[in-house]
Design an enzyme around this catalytic site. Structure first.
Site, PDB file in Angstrom:
ATOM      1  N   CYS A 281       0.833  -1.211   0.000  1.00  0.00           N
ATOM      2  CA  CYS A 281       0.000   0.000   0.000  1.00  0.00           C
ATOM      3  C   CYS A 281       0.860   1.251   0.000  1.00  0.00           C
ATOM      4  O   CYS A 281       0.355   2.347  -0.218  1.00  0.00           O
ATOM      5  CB  CYS A 281      -0.930   0.002   1.196  1.00  0.00           C
ATOM      6  SG  CYS A 281      -0.044   0.158   2.741  1.00  0.00           S
ATOM      7  N   GLU A 383      -5.393   1.978  -8.768  1.00  0.00           N
ATOM      8  CA  GLU A 383      -4.385   1.238  -8.001  1.00  0.00           C
ATOM      9  C   GLU A 383      -4.051  -0.048  -8.765  1.00  0.00           C
ATOM     10  O   GLU A 383      -4.928  -0.872  -9.000  1.00  0.00           O
ATOM     11  CB  GLU A 383      -4.895   0.878  -6.600  1.00  0.00           C
ATOM     12  CG  GLU A 383      -3.819   0.151  -5.798  1.00  0.00           C
ATOM     13  CD  GLU A 383      -4.251  -0.246  -4.381  1.00  0.00           C
ATOM     14  OE1 GLU A 383      -5.425  -0.621  -4.184  1.00  0.00           O
ATOM     15  OE2 GLU A 383      -3.400  -0.183  -3.485  1.00  0.00           O
TER      16      GLU A 383
HETATM   17  P1  NAD Z   1      -9.354  -7.051  -0.312  1.00  0.00           P
HETATM   18  O1  NAD Z   1     -10.086  -5.797  -0.036  1.00  0.00           O
HETATM   19  O2  NAD Z   1      -9.708  -7.839  -1.513  1.00  0.00           O
HETATM   20  O3  NAD Z   1      -9.484  -8.080   0.931  1.00  0.00           O
HETATM   21  C1  NAD Z   1      -9.198  -7.675   2.243  1.00  0.00           C
HETATM   22  C2  NAD Z   1     -10.038  -8.515   3.206  1.00  0.00           C
HETATM   23  O4  NAD Z   1     -11.424  -8.245   2.991  1.00  0.00           O
HETATM   24  C3  NAD Z   1      -9.852 -10.020   3.036  1.00  0.00           C
HETATM   25  O5  NAD Z   1      -9.780 -10.607   4.311  1.00  0.00           O
HETATM   26  C4  NAD Z   1     -11.086 -10.447   2.257  1.00  0.00           C
HETATM   27  O6  NAD Z   1     -11.495 -11.755   2.609  1.00  0.00           O
HETATM   28  C5  NAD Z   1     -12.134  -9.443   2.675  1.00  0.00           C
HETATM   29  N1  NAD Z   1     -13.076  -9.089   1.604  1.00  0.00           N
HETATM   30  C6  NAD Z   1     -12.817  -9.031   0.278  1.00  0.00           C
HETATM   31  N2  NAD Z   1     -13.909  -8.632  -0.384  1.00  0.00           N
HETATM   32  C7  NAD Z   1     -14.872  -8.413   0.525  1.00  0.00           C
HETATM   33  C8  NAD Z   1     -16.228  -7.979   0.447  1.00  0.00           C
HETATM   34  N3  NAD Z   1     -16.795  -7.669  -0.695  1.00  0.00           N
HETATM   35  N4  NAD Z   1     -16.914  -7.851   1.608  1.00  0.00           N
HETATM   36  C9  NAD Z   1     -16.347  -8.146   2.787  1.00  0.00           C
HETATM   37  N5  NAD Z   1     -15.078  -8.580   2.908  1.00  0.00           N
HETATM   38  C10 NAD Z   1     -14.337  -8.694   1.801  1.00  0.00           C
HETATM   39  O7  NAD Z   1      -7.789  -6.668  -0.325  1.00  0.00           O
HETATM   40  P2  NAD Z   1      -6.549  -7.585  -0.734  1.00  0.00           P
HETATM   41  O8  NAD Z   1      -6.559  -7.790  -2.205  1.00  0.00           O
HETATM   42  O9  NAD Z   1      -6.446  -8.751   0.164  1.00  0.00           O
HETATM   43  O10 NAD Z   1      -5.341  -6.588  -0.331  1.00  0.00           O
HETATM   44  C11 NAD Z   1      -4.843  -5.603  -1.180  1.00  0.00           C
HETATM   45  C12 NAD Z   1      -5.420  -4.234  -0.849  1.00  0.00           C
HETATM   46  O11 NAD Z   1      -5.125  -3.891   0.503  1.00  0.00           O
HETATM   47  C13 NAD Z   1      -4.807  -3.127  -1.701  1.00  0.00           C
HETATM   48  O12 NAD Z   1      -5.819  -2.266  -2.119  1.00  0.00           O
HETATM   49  C14 NAD Z   1      -3.858  -2.422  -0.730  1.00  0.00           C
HETATM   50  O13 NAD Z   1      -3.596  -1.080  -1.036  1.00  0.00           O
HETATM   51  C15 NAD Z   1      -4.617  -2.558   0.552  1.00  0.00           C
HETATM   52  N6  NAD Z   1      -3.746  -2.376   1.700  1.00  0.00           N
HETATM   53  C16 NAD Z   1      -3.834  -1.191   2.367  1.00  0.00           C
HETATM   54  C17 NAD Z   1      -3.000  -0.947   3.447  1.00  0.00           C
HETATM   55  C18 NAD Z   1      -3.079   0.364   4.174  1.00  0.00           C
HETATM   56  O14 NAD Z   1      -2.479   0.508   5.220  1.00  0.00           O
HETATM   57  N7  NAD Z   1      -3.802   1.349   3.668  1.00  0.00           N
HETATM   58  C19 NAD Z   1      -2.085  -1.920   3.866  1.00  0.00           C
HETATM   59  C20 NAD Z   1      -2.046  -3.144   3.171  1.00  0.00           C
HETATM   60  C21 NAD Z   1      -2.883  -3.350   2.075  1.00  0.00           C
END
Ligand code: NAD
Length: 494
Positions: A281, A383
């Site tokens: 991120c 992104e």
């Molecule tokens: P994601 O949003 O797909 O998933 C994150 C979590 O949410 C997972 O545990 C997943 O099971 C759950 N999830 C996914 N879709 C959902 C839905 N529709 N409803 C409810 N829960 C749901 O993210 P990812 O692909 O695992 O991670 C990458 C993202 O995380 C990138 O956008 C990155 O920028 C972000 N990120 C942000 C930070 C920060 O500090 N801002 C840090 C690390 C990662």
């Protein structure tokens, strides 16, 4: 193939559910485990066990809660290399990156060891004659954490070490893509002496998330993931009366001034954009080259990219960059590069169609640079979360700051310059919560807050640092007066 158990009430139990999701080794494109897609029943069981454990854990002095973290720290250090190898296997990042992921997580454990100091309240004598006032920090109760795939150790540990030492019980839903590291660290937490029920794991996807957000027994939710999900979790959690911190996606701009050191800057751009294969991120995503900075820095960057070895990370001989998390994500990154090119970008380093002989089924994209991108090109605002650096050109620092501030996220923003004045202007005016001056990944350490802004964060109190302590505690303010001494209190008065 092993189906992972949940941890509920101190017992590891494979839930009786039909659906599972594969955990892949991205280096090879092979399934290595299966995650059970738990539901509301498993969440309810974990919350009930946590609520039962809460009164005892709340009464445990902060110094004793911190002792669990001291013991955990020892166990994590003893198993450091094995844990790092496990991160490589389920995530695909390199060993060096996996060590960094784990080290940053352990730093949160170090920080949590200072719970007795962090939890101190405030007091003042004589707010009126004979009346004193105290403010204490009190745990919330049962809190939950929902995690992304990109830092299997660090992101869960942004949450639970602090939540636990503050006296809360914690229910973790790891990313279904990388659940194994969280699983192993939970076993170490048990070994460190954490009482049963204080920490639970419920594996799964959206159904688990919805059940956590709706459960009346949960007081607060920490979330890290993509922006669309972060926003919906923030809204839904608040709607159900919970305290929510939700960190979302990012698009981090790196402004390069003509007076930046060309070599050091080319190295910093490479590490920022392509470290962890861009799945960070805080990854640099758009470089804004001011004046002739592009001509001074880009050739060195392209040379460095040419020297990067990309390949499997589940071996002793380590590459410089590993695979992306899934085949679907690799395909999306390739498509975004193609779209960026179609909208006028010049691909000066092309990572599409990457195949790695040693691991033909892995999910690889080589580092990519797309020059001469502007705001009419979607690649400037989307992104990518892969090894892709876009480059914009600007005539002045003002134009570069305006470009950085025009997009909707606000996690990180960096400037490369040897001018204090330019750095000061940038730091003051850029609309992002974490700023780097000649630092390409300005991710704060554990005792500073991780302060994303705009559409990179929903909530008030961030993870890490004292903001984290404030998130996981509520204040109780007591005003005290004692009435005059009674007849019998002769030993108090002359
Ligand atoms: P994601 O949003 O797909 O998933 C994150 C979590 O949410 C997972 O545990 C997943 O099971 C759950 N999830 C996914 N879709 C959902 C839905 N529709 N409803 C409810 N829960 C749901 O993210 P990812 O692909 O695992 O991670 C990458 C993202 O995380 C990138 O956008 C990155 O920028 C972000 N990120 C942000 C930070 C920060 O500090 N801002 C840090 C690390 C990662």
């Amino acid at each position: 193939m092993e189906t992972l158990p949940n941890l509920i009430g101190g017992r590891w139990v494979v839930p009786a559910v039909d659906a599972t999701s594969p955990v892949m080794n991205p280096s090879r494109g092979e399934a290595i485990a299966a995650v059970p897609m738990s539901g509301a029943a498993e969440v309810d069981a974990a919350v009930s066990a946590a609520r039962e454990a809460f009164p005892g854990w709340r009464e445990t002095p902060a110094s004793e809660r911190a002792q669990v973290m001291f013991r955990l720290k020892g166990l994590l250090e003893a198993e450091f290399e094995e844990l790092a190898k496990g991160i490589c296997r389920e995530h695909g990042k390199t060993r060096v990156e996996a060590r960094g992921d784990l080290r940053r997580g352990i730093e949160m454990v170090d920080f949590a060891c200072s719970a007795p100091t962090l939890l101190m309240g405030e007091c003042q004598e004589n707010i009126a004659r004979g009346i004193d006032c105290h403010t204490d920090r009190v745990p919330l109760g049962v809190v939950a954490g929902i995690c992304p795939f990109n830092f299997p150790a660090m992101v869960p540990m942004w949450m639970w070490p602090l939540a636990l030492v503050c006296g809360n019980c914690f229910v973790l839903k790891p990313s279904e893509k990388v659940p194994l590291t969280a699983q192993r660290i939970a076993e170490l937490l048990q070994q460190a002496g954490l009482p049963d029920g204080v920490f639970s794991i419920v594996h799964g996807g959206r159904e688990v998330v919805d059940a956590l957000l709706e459960h009346p027994g949960i007081e607060a939710v920490s979330f890290v993931g993509s922006t669309a999900v972060a926003e919906s979790i923030y809204r839904k959690g608040c709607h159900h009366g919970k305290r929510v911190q939700a960190a979302g996606g990012a698009k981090n701009f790196l402004v390069v001034m003509p007076d930046a050191d060309p070599d050091a800057t080319a190295t910093a751009l490479r590490d920022s954009a392509f470290g962890c294969a861009g799945e960070r991120c805080m990854a640099g995503s758009v470089a804004v080259a001011v004046g002739d900075a592009g001509e001074r820095v880009l050739p060195g960057l392209v040379d460095r990219i040419g020297a990067m070895r990309v390949g499997p990370t589940d071996v002793d001989e380590q590459p410089d960059m590993g695979a992306l998390i899934t085949a679907a994500h690799r395909d999306r990154v390739n498509e975004l590069i193609t779209l960026g090119e179609a909208k006028g970008g010049e691909v000066i380093a092309d990572g599409r169609a990457t195949s790695v002989e040693a691991a033909p089924d892995g999910f690889y994209v080589r580092p990519t640079v797309i020059d001469r991108v502007d705001y009419a090109n979607d690649i400037a605002t989307t992104e990518v979360f892969g090894p892709v650096l876009s480059v914009m050109r600007a005539k002045s620092l003002d134009e570069a700051i305006a470009a950085a501030n025009r997009q909707s996220f606000g996690n990180g923003a960096c400037i490369f310059t040897s001018s204090g004045k330019a750095a000061r202007e940038f730091r003051h005016r850029v609309s992002a919560g974490m700023v780097g001056v000649n630092v390409g990944v300005p991710a704060p350490v554990a005792y500073f807050p991780f302060t994303g802004w705009n559409r990179s964060f929903f909530g008030d109190l961030h993870m890490q640092g004292r903001e984290g302590v404030s998130f996981y505690t509520k204040r109780k303010t007591t005003t005290v007066r004692w009435f005059g001494f009674g007849e019998g209190d002769i030993w108090v008065k002359d």
